[in-house]
Motif scaffolding. Structure first.
Motif, PDB file in Angstrom:
ATOM      1  N   GLU A 159       0.830  -1.201   0.000  1.00  0.00           N
ATOM      2  CA  GLU A 159       0.000   0.000   0.000  1.00  0.00           C
ATOM      3  C   GLU A 159       0.864   1.249   0.000  1.00  0.00           C
ATOM      4  O   GLU A 159       0.569   2.237  -0.684  1.00  0.00           O
ATOM      5  CB  GLU A 159      -0.924  -0.020   1.231  1.00  0.00           C
ATOM      6  N   ARG A 160       1.968   1.209   0.793  1.00  0.00           N
ATOM      7  CA  ARG A 160       2.864   2.371   0.822  1.00  0.00           C
ATOM      8  C   ARG A 160       3.486   2.630  -0.548  1.00  0.00           C
ATOM      9  O   ARG A 160       3.548   3.771  -1.028  1.00  0.00           O
ATOM     10  CB  ARG A 160       3.973   2.131   1.864  1.00  0.00           C
ATOM     11  N   LYS A 161       3.940   1.543  -1.198  1.00  0.00           N
ATOM     12  CA  LYS A 161       4.540   1.698  -2.528  1.00  0.00           C
ATOM     13  C   LYS A 161       3.526   2.225  -3.534  1.00  0.00           C
ATOM     14  O   LYS A 161       3.843   3.076  -4.370  1.00  0.00           O
ATOM     15  CB  LYS A 161       5.092   0.350  -3.001  1.00  0.00           C
ATOM     16  N   ARG A 162       2.288   1.712  -3.438  1.00  0.00           N
ATOM     17  CA  ARG A 162       1.254   2.174  -4.379  1.00  0.00           C
ATOM     18  C   ARG A 162       0.971   3.660  -4.192  1.00  0.00           C
ATOM     19  O   ARG A 162       0.896   4.425  -5.165  1.00  0.00           O
ATOM     20  CB  ARG A 162      -0.033   1.376  -4.151  1.00  0.00           C
ATOM     21  N   LEU A 163       0.839   4.074  -2.934  1.00  0.00           N
ATOM     22  CA  LEU A 163       0.568   5.492  -2.664  1.00  0.00           C
ATOM     23  C   LEU A 163       1.744   6.368  -3.101  1.00  0.00           C
ATOM     24  O   LEU A 163       1.532   7.486  -3.618  1.00  0.00           O
ATOM     25  CB  LEU A 163       0.298   5.691  -1.169  1.00  0.00           C
ATOM     26  N   GLU A 164       2.968   5.866  -2.884  1.00  0.00           N
ATOM     27  CA  GLU A 164       4.138   6.645  -3.278  1.00  0.00           C
ATOM     28  C   GLU A 164       4.197   6.793  -4.801  1.00  0.00           C
ATOM     29  O   GLU A 164       4.496   7.880  -5.332  1.00  0.00           O
ATOM     30  CB  GLU A 164       5.411   5.956  -2.753  1.00  0.00           C
ATOM     31  N   ALA A 165       3.894   5.692  -5.498  1.00  0.00           N
ATOM     32  CA  ALA A 165       3.890   5.753  -6.958  1.00  0.00           C
ATOM     33  C   ALA A 165       2.818   6.717  -7.453  1.00  0.00           C
ATOM     34  O   ALA A 165       3.050   7.501  -8.393  1.00  0.00           O
ATOM     35  CB  ALA A 165       3.659   4.349  -7.539  1.00  0.00           C
ATOM     36  N   GLU A 166       1.646   6.658  -6.842  1.00  0.00           N
ATOM     37  CA  GLU A 166       0.572   7.581  -7.233  1.00  0.00           C
ATOM     38  C   GLU A 166       0.968   9.029  -6.966  1.00  0.00           C
ATOM     39  O   GLU A 166       0.681   9.918  -7.776  1.00  0.00           O
ATOM     40  CB  GLU A 166      -0.705   7.236  -6.467  1.00  0.00           C
ATOM     41  N   ARG A 167       1.631   9.269  -5.822  1.00  0.00           N
ATOM     42  CA  ARG A 167       2.069  10.642  -5.512  1.00  0.00           C
ATOM     43  C   ARG A 167       3.064  11.160  -6.533  1.00  0.00           C
ATOM     44  O   ARG A 167       2.940  12.284  -7.041  1.00  0.00           O
ATOM     45  CB  ARG A 167       2.693  10.668  -4.116  1.00  0.00           C
ATOM     46  N   GLN A 184       2.966  21.404  -3.480  1.00  0.00           N
ATOM     47  CA  GLN A 184       2.824  21.531  -2.023  1.00  0.00           C
ATOM     48  C   GLN A 184       1.431  21.132  -1.558  1.00  0.00           C
ATOM     49  O   GLN A 184       1.269  20.444  -0.535  1.00  0.00           O
ATOM     50  CB  GLN A 184       3.135  22.981  -1.588  1.00  0.00           C
ATOM     51  N   ALA A 185       0.434  21.577  -2.330  1.00  0.00           N
ATOM     52  CA  ALA A 185      -0.949  21.206  -1.973  1.00  0.00           C
ATOM     53  C   ALA A 185      -1.134  19.696  -2.033  1.00  0.00           C
ATOM     54  O   ALA A 185      -1.800  19.103  -1.180  1.00  0.00           O
ATOM     55  CB  ALA A 185      -1.938  21.904  -2.913  1.00  0.00           C
ATOM     56  N   GLU A 186      -0.532  19.055  -3.030  1.00  0.00           N
ATOM     57  CA  GLU A 186      -0.651  17.601  -3.162  1.00  0.00           C
ATOM     58  C   GLU A 186       0.060  16.902  -2.004  1.00  0.00           C
ATOM     59  O   GLU A 186      -0.434  15.907  -1.453  1.00  0.00           O
ATOM     60  CB  GLU A 186      -0.063  17.158  -4.497  1.00  0.00           C
ATOM     61  N   ARG A 187       1.230  17.438  -1.637  1.00  0.00           N
ATOM     62  CA  ARG A 187       1.950  16.848  -0.501  1.00  0.00           C
ATOM     63  C   ARG A 187       1.126  16.951   0.789  1.00  0.00           C
ATOM     64  O   ARG A 187       1.056  16.010   1.583  1.00  0.00           O
ATOM     65  CB  ARG A 187       3.295  17.541  -0.316  1.00  0.00           C
ATOM     66  N   GLU A 188       0.504  18.108   0.991  1.00  0.00           N
ATOM     67  CA  GLU A 188      -0.325  18.294   2.197  1.00  0.00           C
ATOM     68  C   GLU A 188      -1.525  17.352   2.171  1.00  0.00           C
ATOM     69  O   GLU A 188      -1.912  16.797   3.218  1.00  0.00           O
ATOM     70  CB  GLU A 188      -0.783  19.739   2.294  1.00  0.00           C
ATOM     71  N   ARG A 189      -2.105  17.178   0.977  1.00  0.00           N
ATOM     72  CA  ARG A 189      -3.240  16.266   0.874  1.00  0.00           C
ATOM     73  C   ARG A 189      -2.827  14.830   1.203  1.00  0.00           C
ATOM     74  O   ARG A 189      -3.530  14.103   1.923  1.00  0.00           O
ATOM     75  CB  ARG A 189      -3.830  16.321  -0.545  1.00  0.00           C
ATOM     76  N   VAL A 190      -1.643  14.417   0.680  1.00  0.00           N
ATOM     77  CA  VAL A 190      -1.139  13.066   0.940  1.00  0.00           C
ATOM     78  C   VAL A 190      -0.847  12.888   2.429  1.00  0.00           C
ATOM     79  O   VAL A 190      -1.170  11.838   3.020  1.00  0.00           O
ATOM     80  CB  VAL A 190       0.130  12.797   0.110  1.00  0.00           C
TER      81      VAL A 190
END
Length: 352
Positions: free
Chosen positions: A202-210, A285-291
């Motif tokens: 799950e972490r890898k998937r979220l990181e790839a999506e980010r 930055q907004a995407e990082r905050e959302r993640v």
């Protein structure tokens, strides 16, 4: 006792005879008869003096008899005190002699009772080793098995057969607990392994999506900036061309103006590129905050699920203890609680 008794002869009586059984009644009755038979006349001076003299003698007789009673009482009290003292000696000496004679039997019975109680306690300890108020792990069960072997090594004498039955039953139960504990450990290790793999995936998937989102946002921002710059330059070129055709006589001024316009267009292009870069940074930055927010929410949800799981496990264990205390086997109790928790038992539920 003398047949005739007068007030003058009372003091000659023997106290022990007077206060023998029926003696007082005899003496008092005779005195009453004697006094009441006297001729008494209160109508003359001499008669009244005689009456007073008789009354005085009656009082003296009473005192004499009372003193005799005191003498007899003191003598009797001395005898009673001596008898009581002798009784105390008898009780103390013979109680001591009884205890002395009985002491070997008492000591033997005490030793025998202690020996029997020791065997019975050891057997109860053997039986208790296989009872748990919780689901034990393998280390706890192994320690109980070692203690079982230690207890059984003693000499149980006439309780040997009973101890053997308790040992075998506890051994079977502890072996069952050991198997169950091993199964629970293997199941938990497998569940932990799967959970770790799932979390990593799950972490890898979220990181790839980010990374993909940030890359796409950056590309889109750069493309918008490029198009805006090209559109601005194209518009400026078109405007300059129209001015050149409309005012050929001002060619030199137009050329100068064109240079100015080109410089301005370049500045605007640079400014547009800078704005695009700033917009890109804001978007990233907004995407990082959302993640980060999404990660915090996922962690909070995971903690909530773990707490809920622990709470339900505690409630189920309390229900299991009550069922076992009511006489239900532990394995059957677990099956019943599981069926209720899964909603397979109509009209019955567990209040979490």
């Amino acid at each position: 006792m003398q047949k005739e008794l007068t007030l003058d002869t009372v003091e000659t009586l023997v106290p022990s005879v007077v206060f023998a059984e029926g003696g007082v009644e005899d003496v008092v009755s005779k005195l009453e008869a004697y006094v009441r038979a006297l001729p008494l006349d209160a109508t003359t001076e001499k008669g009244r003096k005689h009456i007073k003299s008789v009354a005085y003698d009656v009082a003296r007789s009473k005192t004499a008899l009372d003193n005799m009673g005191k003498e007899v009482q003191e003598s009797a009290k001395a005898i009673v005190d001596r008898v009581n003292a002798d009784r105390r000696v008898v009780k103390s000496r013979l109680d001591t002699l009884r205890d002395e004679v009985k002491a070997p039997v008492v000591e033997f019975e005490q030793r025998e009772a202690a020996r029997v109680e020791g065997h019975q306690i050891a057997i109860r300890d053997i039986e208790a080793l296989a009872r748990f108020d919780f689901a034990p792990d393998e280390e706890t069960v192994s320690a109980r098995q070692a203690e079982l072997a230690r207890l059984y090594a003693r000499d149980f004498e006439e309780f040997k057969e009973r101890a053997k039955v308790a040992f075998e039953q506890s051994g079977v139960n502890l072996s069952a607990h050991a198997e169950a504990a091993k199964a629970r450990r293997i199941q938990q290790e497998e569940a932990d392994r799967k959970a770790t793999l799932a979390a990593e995936e799950e972490r890898k998937r979220l990181e790839a999506e980010r990374i993909a989102r940030e890359k796409r946002i950056a590309q889109e921002a750069a493309e918008r900036s490029r198009i805006q710059a090209e559109q601005a330059a194209q518009a400026e070129r078109e405007r300059l061309e129209r001015e050149a055709h409309a005012a050929a006589e001002r060619e030199r001024a137009a050329a100068h103006a064109m240079k100015e316009a080109q410089a301005r267009a370049e500045r605007e292009k640079i400014a547009a590129a800078r704005r695009a870069e700033e917009e890109k940074e804001r978007a990233v930055q907004a995407e990082r905050e959302r993640v980060a927010l999404e990660k915090r929410q996922q962690e909070a949800e995971a903690k909530r699920r773990a707490a809920d799981k622990d709470h339900k496990s505690a409630v189920n264990n309390e229900a299991l203890k009550a069922l076992v205390a009511a006489g239900m086997p532990e394995d059957l109790g677990k099956a019943v609680i599981k069926a209720i928790a899964l909603g397979k038992v109509p009209h019955v539920s567990i209040n979490y």
